[in-house]
Motif scaffolding. Structure first.
Motif, PDB file in Angstrom:
ATOM      1  N   GLU A   1       0.834  -1.195   0.000  1.00 46.76           N
ATOM      2  CA  GLU A   1       0.000   0.000   0.000  1.00 46.76           C
ATOM      3  C   GLU A   1       0.876   1.255   0.000  1.00 46.76           C
ATOM      4  O   GLU A   1       2.033   1.209   0.426  1.00 46.76           O
ATOM      5  CB  GLU A   1      -0.914   0.013   1.228  1.00 46.76           C
ATOM      6  N   PRO A   2       0.332   2.387  -0.445  1.00 48.72           N
ATOM      7  CA  PRO A   2       1.119   3.634  -0.408  1.00 48.72           C
ATOM      8  C   PRO A   2       1.478   4.017   1.030  1.00 48.72           C
ATOM      9  O   PRO A   2       0.759   3.688   1.972  1.00 48.72           O
ATOM     10  CB  PRO A   2       0.163   4.670  -1.021  1.00 48.72           C
ATOM     11  N   VAL A   3       2.585   4.682   1.169  1.00 47.95           N
ATOM     12  CA  VAL A   3       3.019   5.172   2.476  1.00 47.95           C
ATOM     13  C   VAL A   3       2.020   6.220   2.981  1.00 47.95           C
ATOM     14  O   VAL A   3       1.528   7.054   2.215  1.00 47.95           O
ATOM     15  CB  VAL A   3       4.436   5.771   2.368  1.00 47.95           C
ATOM     16  N   ASN A   4       1.743   6.159   4.261  1.00 48.51           N
ATOM     17  CA  ASN A   4       0.755   7.025   4.892  1.00 48.51           C
ATOM     18  C   ASN A   4       1.422   8.314   5.414  1.00 48.51           C
ATOM     19  O   ASN A   4       2.246   8.264   6.317  1.00 48.51           O
ATOM     20  CB  ASN A   4       0.101   6.244   6.035  1.00 48.51           C
ATOM     21  N   VAL A   5       1.047   9.454   4.851  1.00 51.86           N
ATOM     22  CA  VAL A   5       1.570  10.749   5.293  1.00 51.86           C
ATOM     23  C   VAL A   5       0.424  11.566   5.881  1.00 51.86           C
ATOM     24  O   VAL A   5      -0.630  11.715   5.249  1.00 51.86           O
ATOM     25  CB  VAL A   5       2.220  11.538   4.135  1.00 51.86           C
ATOM     26  N   ILE A   6       0.619  12.078   7.082  1.00 54.05           N
ATOM     27  CA  ILE A   6      -0.389  12.907   7.761  1.00 54.05           C
ATOM     28  C   ILE A   6       0.233  14.259   8.091  1.00 54.05           C
ATOM     29  O   ILE A   6       1.335  14.322   8.633  1.00 54.05           O
ATOM     30  CB  ILE A   6      -0.876  12.239   9.058  1.00 54.05           C
ATOM     31  N   VAL A   7      -0.486  15.322   7.765  1.00 50.17           N
ATOM     32  CA  VAL A   7      -0.018  16.682   8.062  1.00 50.17           C
ATOM     33  C   VAL A   7      -1.086  17.428   8.860  1.00 50.17           C
ATOM     34  O   VAL A   7      -2.198  17.645   8.372  1.00 50.17           O
ATOM     35  CB  VAL A   7       0.291  17.470   6.774  1.00 50.17           C
ATOM     36  N   TYR A   8      -0.746  17.786  10.097  1.00 53.13           N
ATOM     37  CA  TYR A   8      -1.580  18.713  10.850  1.00 53.13           C
ATOM     38  C   TYR A   8      -1.149  20.115  10.442  1.00 53.13           C
ATOM     39  O   TYR A   8       0.029  20.468  10.551  1.00 53.13           O
ATOM     40  CB  TYR A   8      -1.368  18.549  12.351  1.00 53.13           C
ATOM     41  N   ALA A   9      -2.114  20.914   9.992  1.00 56.24           N
ATOM     42  CA  ALA A   9      -1.776  22.258   9.510  1.00 56.24           C
ATOM     43  C   ALA A   9      -2.844  23.255   9.914  1.00 56.24           C
ATOM     44  O   ALA A   9      -4.034  22.932   9.959  1.00 56.24           O
ATOM     45  CB  ALA A   9      -1.621  22.250   7.990  1.00 56.24           C
ATOM     46  N   ASP A  10      -2.392  24.468  10.209  1.00 56.07           N
ATOM     47  CA  ASP A  10      -3.280  25.581  10.514  1.00 56.07           C
ATOM     48  C   ASP A  10      -3.184  26.567   9.354  1.00 56.07           C
ATOM     49  O   ASP A  10      -2.081  26.972   8.977  1.00 56.07           O
ATOM     50  CB  ASP A  10      -2.845  26.251  11.825  1.00 56.07           C
ATOM     51  N   PRO A  11      -4.315  26.957   8.753  1.00 59.53           N
ATOM     52  CA  PRO A  11      -4.267  27.854   7.597  1.00 59.53           C
ATOM     53  C   PRO A  11      -3.562  29.177   7.843  1.00 59.53           C
ATOM     54  O   PRO A  11      -3.121  29.828   6.889  1.00 59.53           O
ATOM     55  CB  PRO A  11      -5.751  28.074   7.269  1.00 59.53           C
TER      56      PRO A  11
END
Length: 291
Positions: free
Chosen positions: A126-136
């Protein structure tokens, strides 16, 4: 014969003029002081009134956002939206309505968390899992996107990764009329209305960063430029409770700063701090693919 010490007429006139000048100067100084006191009193009252009005507007604006509301159908149970390519979004967890008050207490420590709920590594093949917490409204998030956005897009379209944005409102403030929440809501509106435009809209939000944020009309206009109408969704604050819920979940998981970036369950700030994001992530992709 006794001396005559009486001042002459000229001396008396000059003395009278000196006293008159002194009295006039004293009067001028008193009037100046009184004028300044009046001015600063008015300024003080205006400042207080403005502060009260701003505080009132912000407080009532915040109060107008309910603590419960709908989650987008495409959302994960941790508040994210997962891109599988630059124009496609994965199915969500269909979590229905969310309740901000149901989230546990913040669990923020001195450092970055090394583990995260819902950030488990993807399976082999499966594709690697990337998570980004971001504030606009986060300058470091804008820098991260400017530096890594093109690379993220390449990985996405190559099928090397999935990219999950969890948009939070840590930097809400009266001065920006809670821009973080408003922009996050607008982005989610775009994702629901036009999934193929979501990635581009996220990129444009961070490219437009100026520390002040955009008005709702500008957020709607930006979406319109991509051919998406989010007017009713933005005006109705449809996903503002969801944004609050996502932000509280992040705090409960120990995430207190943005960007907070996770790859295959590893925190870049903890496990890859000595490497650039692209280099570190590519090494994880290569390892996952058995390269």
């Amino acid at each position: 014969m006794a001396s005559n010490n009486r001042p002459s007429k000229k001396e008396r006139q000059e003395s009278a003029r000196d006293k008159a000048r002194q009295m006039a100067e004293q009067q001028r100084q008193r009037e100046k002081r009184n004028q300044m006191i009046t001015i600063w009193s008015i300024v003080g009252v205006v400042v207080v009134v403005v502060a009260v009005v701003v505080g009132f507007i912000w407080t009532n604006s915040s109060r107008s956002i309910p603590t419960t509301g709908p989650a987008p159908a495409i959302a994960t149970d941790q508040g994210g939206i997962v891109l599988t390519s630059t124009t496609e979004i994965a199915e969500g967890d269909d979590i229905g309505d969310v309740d901000v008050e149901s989230v546990g207490e913040a669990n923020v420590g001195d450092g970055q968390p090394s583990e995260l709920e819902g950030a488990e590594a993807s399976a082999e093949g499966e594709p690697v899992n990337v998570i980004v917490y971001a504030d606009p409204n986060c300058v470091h998030c804008a820098d991260f996107e400017q530096t890594n956005g093109e690379q993220l897009n390449q990985w996405l379209d190559a099928g090397d990764i999935t990219l999950e944005y969890r948009l939070v409102n840590f930097l809400d403030s009266p001065g920006t009329e809670n821009y973080s929440s408003r922009a996050a809501n607008a982005a989610i509106c775009v994702a629901e209305e036009s999934p193929e435009s979501y990635n581009d809209y996220i990129a444009q939000i961070f490219a437009a960063y100026d520390g002040q944020g955009m008005s709702n009309d500008e957020l709607k206009e930006m979406a319109s430029g991509l051919g998406v109408d989010i007017s009713s969704c933005v005006d109705g604050n449809t996903y503002r409770p969801f944004v609050d819920w996502t932000s509280d979940l992040a705090l409960a998981d120990g995430v207190a700063g943005t960007p907070s970036v996770w790859v295959q369950g590893k925190n870049w700030a903890v496990d890859g701090a000595d490497q650039g994001f692209a280099e570190w992530t590519q090494s994880i992709i290569d390892e996952h693919q058995g390269a």
